[in-house]
Design a protein around this motif. Structure first.
Motif, PDB file in Angstrom:
ATOM      1  N   LYS A   1      -8.668  23.347   6.767  1.00 18.29           N
ATOM      2  CA  LYS A   1      -9.381  22.415   6.145  1.00 18.29           C
ATOM      3  C   LYS A   1      -7.643  22.095   5.746  1.00 18.29           C
ATOM      4  N   ILE A   2      -7.423  20.662   5.299  1.00 16.94           N
ATOM      5  CA  ILE A   2      -6.033  19.826   4.956  1.00 16.94           C
ATOM      6  C   ILE A   2      -6.110  19.160   3.887  1.00 16.94           C
ATOM      7  N   SER A   3      -5.738  18.299   2.596  1.00 18.78           N
ATOM      8  CA  SER A   3      -5.507  17.764   1.545  1.00 18.78           C
ATOM      9  C   SER A   3      -4.568  16.711   2.880  1.00 18.78           C
ATOM     10  N   ALA A   4      -4.925  15.686   2.405  1.00 16.49           N
ATOM     11  CA  ALA A   4      -4.365  14.259   2.513  1.00 16.49           C
ATOM     12  C   ALA A   4      -3.250  14.162   2.509  1.00 16.49           C
TER      13      ALA A   4
ATOM     14  N   VAL B   1      -3.390   7.604   4.395  1.00 14.07           N
ATOM     15  CA  VAL B   1      -3.775   8.125   5.175  1.00 14.07           C
ATOM     16  C   VAL B   1      -5.678   8.724   4.375  1.00 14.07           C
ATOM     17  N   LYS B   2      -5.695   8.489   2.331  1.00 11.07           N
ATOM     18  CA  LYS B   2      -6.995   8.520   2.252  1.00 11.07           C
ATOM     19  C   LYS B   2      -7.910   7.124   2.706  1.00 11.07           C
ATOM     20  N   ASP B   3      -7.626   6.647   2.243  1.00 12.23           N
ATOM     21  CA  ASP B   3      -8.432   5.186   3.312  1.00 12.23           C
ATOM     22  C   ASP B   3      -9.321   5.900   4.751  1.00 12.23           C
TER      23      ASP B   3
ATOM     24  N   GLN C   1       0.617  -1.621   0.123  1.00 11.41           N
ATOM     25  CA  GLN C   1      -0.159  -0.211  -0.310  1.00 11.41           C
ATOM     26  C   GLN C   1       1.196   1.004  -0.071  1.00 11.41           C
ATOM     27  N   ARG C   2       0.250   2.251  -1.083  1.00 11.57           N
ATOM     28  CA  ARG C   2       1.134   3.308  -0.457  1.00 11.57           C
ATOM     29  C   ARG C   2       0.852   3.862   0.758  1.00 11.57           C
ATOM     30  N   VAL C   3       1.628   5.189   0.974  1.00 14.68           N
ATOM     31  CA  VAL C   3       1.427   6.207   2.259  1.00 14.68           C
ATOM     32  C   VAL C   3       0.369   6.382   2.080  1.00 14.68           C
ATOM     33  N   ILE C   4       0.559   7.530   1.252  1.00 18.73           N
ATOM     34  CA  ILE C   4      -0.739   8.699   1.237  1.00 18.73           C
ATOM     35  C   ILE C   4      -2.275   7.819   0.635  1.00 18.73           C
ATOM     36  N   GLU C   5      -2.250   6.428   0.406  1.00 18.45           N
ATOM     37  CA  GLU C   5      -3.767   5.386   0.668  1.00 18.45           C
ATOM     38  C   GLU C   5      -4.009   5.300   1.828  1.00 18.45           C
TER      39      GLU C   5
END
Length: 626
Positions: A411-414, A397-399, A391-395
Motif C-alpha cells: 500500500k502507498i499514500s496518495a 487523489v485524496k477525494d 482544487q489541488r492535485v493531491i486533493e
C-alpha cells in the motif's frame, strides 16, 4: 532554403524553466515532429513560433514573405459567428472574392454585384481556392457554413480549426495535436494531404504513424534542451537510444577519471596553492560532468486489479434504437477475461451508446445486458471529468483514497501514487488549472486506475498524452489481466493493444473482425481495389465491344491510324502485365506462407490474368491486319 530560425529562445513560468537558450532552424519542405513530455513546453514553443505568446529572451525569425498557418490545441471562437465567418476571417482578398461570389449565388443576386463578384474571382484566381475549400471542408465534415459556432460540438470545433489552416495554403504550418477529434478516415486523409503538400510543417502529435510516415525531422525537447534528428520516428528512437547510451558512457568515464583527480586534489593539502590552476579548474568541470544524471523519470503503472470471475458482461439479443436510428439489433456477445477489444465506427453509429449499456448507464430497448458480480468498471471517458480549477492535485487523489493498494499486496499514500504518475512533490499542491492538457489527462487516468478496475473501458485515451506516457500505458495494457475495450483513433495504439475489432457500420450492423486495425484496413482497401479493378475491366471490355466493331476479314484489310496506336499501346501493356504476372507467381511460390499474404497475392494474380487475357484477345484481333 531556410524558412525559420529559432535563436537562443528561453521561457519560464514562475519558478519552472521550460527551455533555456534553445536554437534550431527549419528549411523549406521540412516536415518536423516536436516530441517532449507533457508539461515541458511543447505547446508553448509552438505558440511562441506562431507569435501567439512571448518568450523571455531570444528570437524567432521567418524568411521574408513566408505565410503562416497555426492550429492551436484549444481554439476559441466567437459563438455568434457562423462557420463561414470563421473560414473567411481576415483580409485575404481571395477569400473575400469567394465569400462575395457565394453570397450572390446563394441569394440569386444578379446584375452589377454578380459581375463584380465574378470579375474578382477571375482577378484573384479564386476558382481553384473555392474547389480546394469545398474538398477540405467535405473531407473534414465541416459542411454547414451557416451554422453558428455556439451550436458546434468540441469535435466539430477542432475540425473547423484544422480546416482553416490548409484552406489558406500557407507556406508554413504550425499544428498542435491535429489528429485530436478526427475519425480514422479523416486522419488517413490528413496524413495523405500533408505528405503530398509542399508546405513546411512543424507539429506536436501523439499519433506515431503520423510521425513515422510524414516527418523527415524530429525535434526533441528534453530537460530544456533541443535535440534534432534528421529522419522519421523510427530513426529518432534509434538515435535517441544511441545518444543516451553515449551520454551514460561519458558520465561513467568522467566518474572514473574524477576518482583519480580527487586523490590528486587531496594529496599535500598544504601545497595546494602551488598546484596547477588549470588542472584544478578542469577538476571542477569534470565534477560537473560526473555528477550529471540522465532524466529517467518513468511512469509506473503497478496498480492492483481486483479478481475477475468467469462471468463478465453478457449481451443477450439486445436491441437499441433512437427514433429511426438503429444502434443494436438482436445483438448477442459474451466478453471473456483477458479479452482486448477495439471499437471502430463513424460518428452516430452507436459506439458511445454501446459503452454506456455495458456500464449500465443506459438500458436496452429489448434483450438483456448481464453484468458479473465481480466486475469493477474503470471508464476513461473522452470528455474527461469535471475537476475544480482551484482544487489541488493531491486533493483530487485524496477525494478517492488516502491509501492505495498496489501489486504485491503493498500500500502507498496518495502522494506516493502521484509520484508514480510523474507528479513530483512540487506539483502536489499545485492547482489543477495550472496543469497542461496532457497533465490533466494523466491525472484523469490516475483517478480511473486508482479504483483497481478489472473491466477497463478507454474512450480516446491517447488525446493530449505524450508518446512517453503512451508507451508505458501500452506496456501496462499488454499485460493487463482483465477485460479491455478501447475506442481510439490512434492506429498505432490500437494495433499494439487489441486482438479483435467490433466494426460499427450503422443501422444495427456490428461486425466482429479478428486482428488489429491495420490488418482490417488493409483487407478493406484490398476489397475495394478488387471491386474497382473488376468494374474497370468489365467497363473496358464493354467499351471495346461497343466502340470498336469486331474486325471482319471480308470487310477489312488494314488498320486505321487509331487502331495502329492502340496496337502499339497494347504491346507495351502486355509486356508490363507479363512482368507483373511473373513477379506474382514467384511471390506465390516463395517461402512466405502467411495466409493473409497468400490471399492478397492470389487476388492480384487473378486480376492480372483477367486483364492480360482481355488485352491479348484484342491484340490478336488487331495484329491480323499488320
Amino acid at each position: 532554403m531556410n524558412y525559420l530560425s529559432v535563436e537562443n529562445l528561453s521561457k519560464t513560468y514562475g519558478v519552472k524553466e521550460l527551455f533555456h537558450e534553445i536554437s534550431f532552424g527549419l528549411s523549406k519542405g521540412d516536415k518536423v515532429g516536436l516530441i517532449a513530455k507533457n508539461g515541458t513546453g511543447k505547446s508553448t514553443l509552438l505558440k511562441i513560433i506562431a507569435d501567439q505568446e512571448y518568450a523571455d529572451s531570444g528570437s524567432v525569425i521567418f524568411r521574408n514573405g513566408v505565410t503562416i498557418g497555426f492550429l492551436s490545441q484549444n481554439e476559441e471562437f466567437d459563438n455568434n459567428k457562423t462557420i463561414e465567418d470563421i473560414i473567411f476571417d481576415g483580409d485575404n482578398p481571395i477569400f473575400k472574392a469567394v465569400k462575395d461570389y457565394n453570397h450572390c449565388v446563394e441569394n440569386n443576386i444578379e446584375g452589377k454585384a454578380m459581375e463584380d463578384a465574378f470579375d474578382a474571382m477571375n482577378q484573384n484566381n479564386a476558382w481553384d481556392i473555392e474547389l480546394r475549400l469545398e474538398q477540405i471542408l467535405s473531407e473534414l465534415k465541416v459542411n454547414l457554413p451557416k451554422h453558428k459556432i455556439g451550436s458546434l460540438s468540441g469535435g466539430q470545433l477542432k475540425r473547423l480549426s484544422l480546416a482553416r489552416v490548409p484552406v489558406n495554403n500557407p507556406d508554413f504550418m504550425i499544428l498542435d495535436e491535429p489528429t485530436n477529434h478526427l475519425d480514422l478516415d479523416m486522419i488517413e486523409w490528413l496524413e495523405n494531404f500533408l505528405s503530398k503538400n509542399a508546405s513546411t510543417v512543424i507539429m506536436v502529435t501523439h499519433d506515431r504513424y503520423f510521425l513515422e510516415t510524414i516527418c523527415n525531422n524530429i525535434i526533441e525537447l528534453d530537460q530544456g534542451n533541443i535535440y534534432k534528428y534528421t529522419g522519421n520516428y523510427s530513426y529518432y528512437l534509434e538515435k535517441k537510444a544511441e545518444r543516451e547510451e553515449l551520454e551514460q558512457t561519458n558520465i561513467t568515464k568522467a566518474k572514473n577519471l574524477m576518482r583519480t583527480e580527487l586523490e590528486w586534489m587531496r594529496r599535500m593539502p598544504k601545497a595546494r596553492g602551488t598546484k596547477s590552476k588549470a588542472r584544478i579548474g578542469a577538476f571542477y568541470d569534470l565534477e560537473g560532468r560526473a555528477s550529471k544524471k540522465l532524466a529517467k523519470d518513468e511512469l509506473t503503472l503497478d496498480v492492483k486489479m481486483d479478481r475477475l470471475g468467469s462471468k463478465t458482461v453478457e449481451f443477450h439479443n439486445v436491441g437499441k434504437s433512437f427514433g429511426d436510428l438503429t444502434i443494436l439489433n438482436k445483438f448477442s456477445y459474451n466478453f471473456q477475461r483477458m479479452e482486448k477489444l477495439g471499437i471502430v465506427g463513424g460518428n452516430g453509429t452507436g459506439k458511445s451508446t454501446f459503452l454506456n449499456m455495458i456500464t449500465n448507464q443506459l438500458q436496452p430497448d429489448s434483450g438483456k445486458v448481464a453484468i458479473g458480480e465481480t466486475v469493477t468498471f474503470g471508464y476513461y471517458r473522452q470528455d474527461g471529468i469535471k475537476l475544480k480549477e482551484d482544487q489541488r492535485v493531491i486533493e483530487v487523489v485524496k477525494d478517492i483514497a488516502e491509501v492505495i493498494p498496489i501489486e504485491g499486496g503493498k500500500k502507498i499514500s496518495a502522494g506516493q501514487f502521484l509520484e508514480r504518475f510523474l507528479f513530483p512533490t512540487s506539483m502536489h499542491y499545485q492547482q489543477v488549472s495550472k496543469l497542461s492538457g496532457g497533465e490533466k489527462r494523466r491525472l484523469y487516468l490516475l483517478t480511473v486506475l486508482i479504483k483497481n478496475p478489472n473491466f477497463l473501458i478507454l474512450d480516446e485515451p491517447t488525446n493530449d498524452l505524450d508518446v512517453f506516457t503512451m508507451n508505458v500505458l501500452e506496456e501496462y495494457l499488454e499485460n493487463y489481466k482483465g477485460c479491455l475495450i478501447v475506442v481510439t483513433h490512434d492506429r498505432y495504439f490500437m494495433d499494439k493493444i487489441v486482438d479483435h475489432l467490433f466494426i460499427f457500420e450503422g443501422q444495427g450492423v456490428v461486425k466482429d473482425i479478428l486482428g488489429n486495425y491495420s490488418i482490417w484496413r488493409e483487407n478493406q482497401k484490398q476489397e475495394q481495389y478488387s471491386k474497382s479493378t473488376k468494374k474497370n475491366v468489365a467497363s473496358k471490355s464493354v467499351e471495346i465491344k461497343e466502340t470498336v466493331p469486331e474486325i471482319s476479314s471480308k470487310a477489312k484489310t488494314t488498320l486505321t491510324y487509331k487502331e495502329k496506336l492502340e496496337l502499339e499501346a497494347l504491346e507495351l501493356d502486355l509486356e508490363l502485365l507479363e512482368t507483373e504476372k511473373t513477379k506474382l507467381e514467384n511471390d506465390l511460390s516463395g517461402d512466405n506462407q502467411d495466409s493473409q499474404f497468400i490471399l492478397e497475392i492470389s487476388t492480384k494474380l487473378s486480376e492480372t490474368l483477367t486483364t492480360l487475357e482481355t488485352k491479348s484477345d484484342r491484340w490478336l484481333a488487331l495484329s491480323e491486319y499488320t
